[in-house]
Design a protein around this motif. Structure first.
Motif, PDB file in Angstrom:
ATOM      1  N   LEU A  88       0.234  -1.087   0.475  1.00 26.81           N
ATOM      2  CA  LEU A  88       0.198  -0.085   0.012  1.00 26.81           C
ATOM      3  C   LEU A  88       0.400   1.082  -0.031  1.00 26.81           C
ATOM      4  O   LEU A  88       0.772   1.910  -1.255  1.00 26.81           O
ATOM      5  CB  LEU A  88      -1.130  -0.007   0.967  1.00 26.81           C
ATOM      6  N   GLU A  89       1.599   1.895   0.451  1.00 28.65           N
ATOM      7  CA  GLU A  89       2.749   3.044   0.854  1.00 28.65           C
ATOM      8  C   GLU A  89       3.735   2.519  -0.159  1.00 28.65           C
ATOM      9  O   GLU A  89       4.015   3.644  -0.915  1.00 28.65           O
ATOM     10  CB  GLU A  89       4.081   2.533   1.754  1.00 28.65           C
ATOM     11  N   ASP A  90       4.566   1.392  -0.879  1.00 24.70           N
ATOM     12  CA  ASP A  90       4.493   2.091  -1.955  1.00 24.70           C
ATOM     13  C   ASP A  90       3.493   2.051  -3.340  1.00 24.70           C
ATOM     14  O   ASP A  90       4.473   3.345  -3.959  1.00 24.70           O
ATOM     15  CB  ASP A  90       5.402   1.218  -2.963  1.00 24.70           C
ATOM     16  N   ALA A  91       2.753   1.769  -2.913  1.00 28.36           N
ATOM     17  CA  ALA A  91       1.597   2.384  -4.640  1.00 28.36           C
ATOM     18  C   ALA A  91       0.923   3.294  -4.305  1.00 28.36           C
ATOM     19  O   ALA A  91       0.805   4.041  -5.304  1.00 28.36           O
ATOM     20  CB  ALA A  91       0.246   1.111  -4.255  1.00 28.36           C
ATOM     21  N   ASN A  92       0.911   3.833  -3.003  1.00 31.04           N
ATOM     22  CA  ASN A  92       0.762   5.252  -2.502  1.00 31.04           C
ATOM     23  C   ASN A  92       1.779   6.097  -2.965  1.00 31.04           C
ATOM     24  O   ASN A  92       1.155   7.540  -3.743  1.00 31.04           O
ATOM     25  CB  ASN A  92      -0.024   5.426  -1.123  1.00 31.04           C
ATOM     26  N   ASP A  93       3.491   5.594  -3.040  1.00 29.62           N
ATOM     27  CA  ASP A  93       4.478   6.882  -3.811  1.00 29.62           C
ATOM     28  C   ASP A  93       4.032   7.229  -4.530  1.00 29.62           C
ATOM     29  O   ASP A  93       4.364   7.887  -5.402  1.00 29.62           O
ATOM     30  CB  ASP A  93       5.767   5.939  -3.743  1.00 29.62           C
ATOM     31  N   VAL A  94       4.090   5.654  -5.806  1.00 27.35           N
ATOM     32  CA  VAL A  94       3.776   5.603  -7.242  1.00 27.35           C
ATOM     33  C   VAL A  94       2.944   6.056  -7.645  1.00 27.35           C
ATOM     34  O   VAL A  94       2.921   7.359  -8.958  1.00 27.35           O
ATOM     35  CB  VAL A  94       3.639   4.230  -7.167  1.00 27.35           C
ATOM     36  N   LYS A  95       1.646   5.843  -6.914  1.00 30.47           N
ATOM     37  CA  LYS A  95       0.768   7.083  -7.757  1.00 30.47           C
ATOM     38  C   LYS A  95       0.623   8.742  -7.477  1.00 30.47           C
ATOM     39  O   LYS A  95       0.211   9.063  -8.696  1.00 30.47           O
ATOM     40  CB  LYS A  95      -0.836   6.786  -6.747  1.00 30.47           C
ATOM     41  N   GLU A  96       1.377   8.363  -6.222  1.00 29.22           N
ATOM     42  CA  GLU A  96       1.665  10.219  -6.180  1.00 29.22           C
ATOM     43  C   GLU A  96       2.060  10.872  -7.189  1.00 29.22           C
ATOM     44  O   GLU A  96       2.248  11.647  -8.043  1.00 29.22           O
ATOM     45  CB  GLU A  96       2.731  10.576  -4.537  1.00 29.22           C
ATOM     46  N   LEU A  97       3.104  10.475  -7.894  1.00 25.85           N
ATOM     47  CA  LEU A  97       4.172  11.208  -9.156  1.00 25.85           C
ATOM     48  C   LEU A  97       3.578  10.373 -10.127  1.00 25.85           C
ATOM     49  O   LEU A  97       4.207  11.144 -10.725  1.00 25.85           O
ATOM     50  CB  LEU A  97       5.962   9.563  -8.782  1.00 25.85           C
ATOM     51  N   MET A  98       2.650   9.575 -10.101  1.00 27.45           N
ATOM     52  CA  MET A  98       2.119   9.549 -11.626  1.00 27.45           C
ATOM     53  C   MET A  98       1.412  10.880 -11.833  1.00 27.45           C
ATOM     54  O   MET A  98       0.538  10.789 -13.020  1.00 27.45           O
ATOM     55  CB  MET A  98       1.117   8.173 -11.569  1.00 27.45           C
ATOM     56  N   ALA A  99       0.587  11.304 -10.584  1.00 24.67           N
ATOM     57  CA  ALA A  99      -0.176  12.073 -10.923  1.00 24.67           C
ATOM     58  C   ALA A  99       0.477  13.060 -11.618  1.00 24.67           C
ATOM     59  O   ALA A  99      -0.282  14.339 -11.525  1.00 24.67           O
ATOM     60  CB  ALA A  99      -0.592  12.677  -9.368  1.00 24.67           C
ATOM     61  N   TYR A 100       1.619  13.740 -11.002  1.00 25.63           N
ATOM     62  CA  TYR A 100       2.900  14.541 -11.373  1.00 25.63           C
ATOM     63  C   TYR A 100       2.003  15.075 -12.933  1.00 25.63           C
ATOM     64  O   TYR A 100       2.278  13.962 -13.868  1.00 25.63           O
ATOM     65  CB  TYR A 100       3.404  14.277 -11.286  1.00 25.63           C
ATOM     66  N   PRO A 101       2.578  16.101 -13.629  1.00 26.09           N
ATOM     67  CA  PRO A 101       2.411  16.600 -15.439  1.00 26.09           C
ATOM     68  C   PRO A 101       3.565  15.543 -15.604  1.00 26.09           C
ATOM     69  O   PRO A 101       4.537  15.907 -15.252  1.00 26.09           O
ATOM     70  CB  PRO A 101       2.164  17.864 -15.562  1.00 26.09           C
ATOM     71  N   PRO A 102       3.572  14.753 -16.682  1.00 28.58           N
ATOM     72  CA  PRO A 102       4.628  14.903 -17.745  1.00 28.58           C
ATOM     73  C   PRO A 102       5.609  15.466 -17.695  1.00 28.58           C
ATOM     74  O   PRO A 102       5.592  16.816 -18.130  1.00 28.58           O
ATOM     75  CB  PRO A 102       4.157  13.581 -18.987  1.00 28.58           C
ATOM     76  N   LYS A 103       6.614  14.893 -18.169  1.00 27.15           N
ATOM     77  CA  LYS A 103       7.977  15.788 -18.211  1.00 27.15           C
ATOM     78  C   LYS A 103       8.726  16.849 -17.106  1.00 27.15           C
ATOM     79  O   LYS A 103       8.862  18.249 -17.225  1.00 27.15           O
ATOM     80  CB  LYS A 103       7.961  16.499 -19.582  1.00 27.15           C
ATOM     81  N   THR A 104       8.014  16.791 -15.844  1.00 24.48           N
ATOM     82  CA  THR A 104       8.690  17.984 -14.493  1.00 24.48           C
ATOM     83  C   THR A 104       8.966  17.020 -13.447  1.00 24.48           C
ATOM     84  O   THR A 104       9.273  16.130 -13.767  1.00 24.48           O
ATOM     85  CB  THR A 104       7.313  18.703 -14.326  1.00 24.48           C
ATOM     86  N   ALA A 105       9.172  18.072 -12.999  1.00 22.81           N
ATOM     87  CA  ALA A 105      10.052  17.475 -11.416  1.00 22.81           C
ATOM     88  C   ALA A 105       9.441  16.614 -10.902  1.00 22.81           C
ATOM     89  O   ALA A 105      10.509  15.659 -10.153  1.00 22.81           O
ATOM     90  CB  ALA A 105      10.555  18.632 -11.052  1.00 22.81           C
ATOM     91  N   GLY A 106       8.144  16.764 -10.826  1.00 26.74           N
ATOM     92  CA  GLY A 106       7.686  16.123  -9.540  1.00 26.74           C
ATOM     93  C   GLY A 106       7.492  14.662 -10.120  1.00 26.74           C
ATOM     94  O   GLY A 106       7.645  13.382 -10.303  1.00 26.74           O
ATOM     95  N   ALA A 107       7.357  14.111 -11.504  1.00 27.38           N
ATOM     96  CA  ALA A 107       7.455  13.225 -13.089  1.00 27.38           C
ATOM     97  C   ALA A 107       8.280  12.182 -12.345  1.00 27.38           C
ATOM     98  O   ALA A 107       8.381  11.137 -12.844  1.00 27.38           O
ATOM     99  CB  ALA A 107       6.351  13.418 -14.112  1.00 27.38           C
ATOM    100  N   ILE A 108       9.669  13.323 -12.883  1.00 28.84           N
ATOM    101  CA  ILE A 108      10.434  11.722 -12.586  1.00 28.84           C
ATOM    102  C   ILE A 108      11.171  12.125 -10.652  1.00 28.84           C
ATOM    103  O   ILE A 108      12.599  11.511 -11.090  1.00 28.84           O
ATOM    104  CB  ILE A 108      11.868  12.949 -13.704  1.00 28.84           C
ATOM    105  N   MET A 109      10.886  13.059 -10.362  1.00 32.12           N
ATOM    106  CA  MET A 109      11.675  12.355  -9.194  1.00 32.12           C
ATOM    107  C   MET A 109      11.944  10.994  -7.973  1.00 32.12           C
ATOM    108  O   MET A 109      10.566  10.097  -8.614  1.00 32.12           O
ATOM    109  CB  MET A 109      11.405  12.958  -7.571  1.00 32.12           C
TER     110      MET A 109
END
Length: 453
Positions: free
Chosen positions: A121-142
């Motif tokens: 669950l914790e890992d999945a939530n981290d992944v979902k958070e990153l996938m929510a950022y706009p593509p090709k932004t710092a949030g998406a690749i951090m």
């Protein structure tokens, strides 16, 4: 960990395959796991499907994650189809969150959702958070796997924390300091921490001048910043300064590779179609618009030739030198284009000055044109017996190359001023423009000197 060179990799792969065939699975497992993950991935790709199934039985999902991470995206997709659902989810659990997010973003939505549901669950939530950022932004690749400290920690406490948390962190060379609101307030290097006295506080060791990026920052800007400061990682914050994650140098290398690929596609009018895995239909769909557009530009070139039909009818030999003139002008323009686009990308053009750059390219074009003209003045009289023809062609190529280098330099500058990617001034486009200008110069000179031929 064993690393193989290019010469021994194939030989070692055959050795491991032989172990599988002889059912020496324990020895295979032991020797395979001693290899560097990149070599493991190379050997994995040499296995037949039935041998890969045996590998999945011998290698844990955590160990397989290292192999998976070293594969290309299409190879990763193939691997996922060969393993069961739970093994896949456990393997993705052991990837860094940014790598997992990058992969799942490439899958069909329902397939990605199945894996996310089966993940921790914790890992999945981290992944979902990153996938929510706009593509090709710092949030998406951090990545979310980083270590943060508080200013009241002692050096000894931090070292003890590292012993426990470091195996799960993507990098520990920089340790970021946050306040009670989780806002980024400082950074401590691992070197400073190790050399400090055990009782020293983090607030005395940290540097409060932290270079960070906001999660919505374009990934290429992040890459440029990390390159500029020679960082191994950069912290990512939200508009309120809360630490969200870090972008590491390996992610930056991927960003720069993608940017270089896009620029190459723009230069060759084949953006999006440079990947050899793209189908012929998709490649044609992406490349055809440019080809059709350039074909219509070519009609302009044909129109120029038509305007000088009388000149060609009188001296048909002039047509023999059209390819030479067009090819030379196009090549010179493309060279200048590459120089300017690269200068804009690296920021060196602004330092040198735009006018100086244009003047340099013009002078370069004149010098190259002069060299080509002198060669023409020697060659044409020998093979065609006409010095006047040599003067026409030589003068034309001198003028054409001088103009072509300026056109190749100035077009990307104009596009850059319009806030567009200067790589859009593609090589084929510059070549077509310079072809047209070269023909106008050629036939204008030939027409004016027609009476001497």
């Amino acid at each position: 960990m064993v690393k193989l060179n290019k010469d021994t990799r194939e030989e070692y792969a055959n050795h491991l395959l032989q172990l599988i065939k002889e059912n020496e699975l324990e020895q295979f497992q032991e020797e395979f796991l001693q290899l560097h993950p990149t070599d493991q991935a190379d050997i994995y790709l040499t296995l037949e499907k039935e041998d890969r199934q045996s590998l999945y039985q011998m290698i844990s999902a955590e160990e397989m994650a290292d192999v998976f991470q070293a594969l290309e995206i299409e190879e990763q997709k193939d691997l996922i189809t060969e393993i069961d659902h739970h093994y896949a989810a456990e393997m993705i659990n052991h990837l860094y969150a940014d790598d997992a997010a990058d992969f799942l973003a490439e899958l069909e939505q329902n397939e990605a959702l199945k894996i996310l549901t089966a993940m921790n669950l914790e890992d999945a939530n981290d992944v979902k958070e990153l996938m929510a950022y706009p593509p090709k932004t710092a949030g998406a690749i951090m990545t979310k796997e980083f270590i943060s400290l508080t200013s009241t920690d002692t050096a000894q406490q931090v070292i003890e924390q590292l012993r426990e948390d470091a195996p799960n962190a993507e990098t520990i060379y920089y340790l970021y300091v946050v306040n009670k609101q989780n806002q980024l307030v400082g950074v401590v290097s691992l070197r400073d921490l190790i050399t400090a006295q055990s009782h020293e506080l983090v607030e005395d060791l940290m540097s409060p001048r932290v270079v960070s990026v906001v999660s919505t920052t374009d990934q290429e800007e992040v890459a440029e910043m990390i390159k500029k400061y020679d960082f191994l990682a950069a912290p990512v914050v939200n508009p309120d300064g809360i630490l969200l994650g870090i972008v590491t140098v390996d992610d930056v290398i991927d960003v720069l590779e993608d940017a270089a690929t896009e620029d190459l596609g723009d230069f060759t009018a084949s953006r999006g179609a440079t990947d050899v895995n793209v189908s012929a239909f998709k490649a044609a769909r992406l490349r055809a618009p440019w080809i059709v557009l350039l074909m219509f530009f070519g009609l302009i070139t044909a129109g120029v030739i038509d305007q000088f039909e009388d000149t060609l009818n009188q001296i048909v030999l002039l047509a023999a030198f059209i390819p030479l003139l067009m090819g030379s002008a196009g090549n010179a323009g493309t060279q200048s284009l590459a120089v300017v686009v690269r200068g804009l990308a690296l920021g060196t053009l602004e330092k040198k000055g735009l006018f100086k750059t244009l003047l340099r390219e013009f002078n370069t074009g004149m010098m190259i044109g002069l060299i080509c003209a002198l060669a023409i003045l020697i060659i044409i009289p020998v093979f065609y017996g006409s010095f006047i023809l040599a003067v026409i062609v030589g003068t034309s190529i001198f003028c054409s190359l001088s103009v072509a280098t300026v056109v190749g330099a100035i077009v990307p500058l104009i596009i850059s001023k319009l806030k567009l990617d200067p790589a859009f001034a593609s090589g084929p486009f510059i070549t077509t423009v310079n072809d047209t200008l070269g023909l106008i110069i050629y036939f204008s000179i030939a027409t004016s000197l027609l009476g001497f031929l």
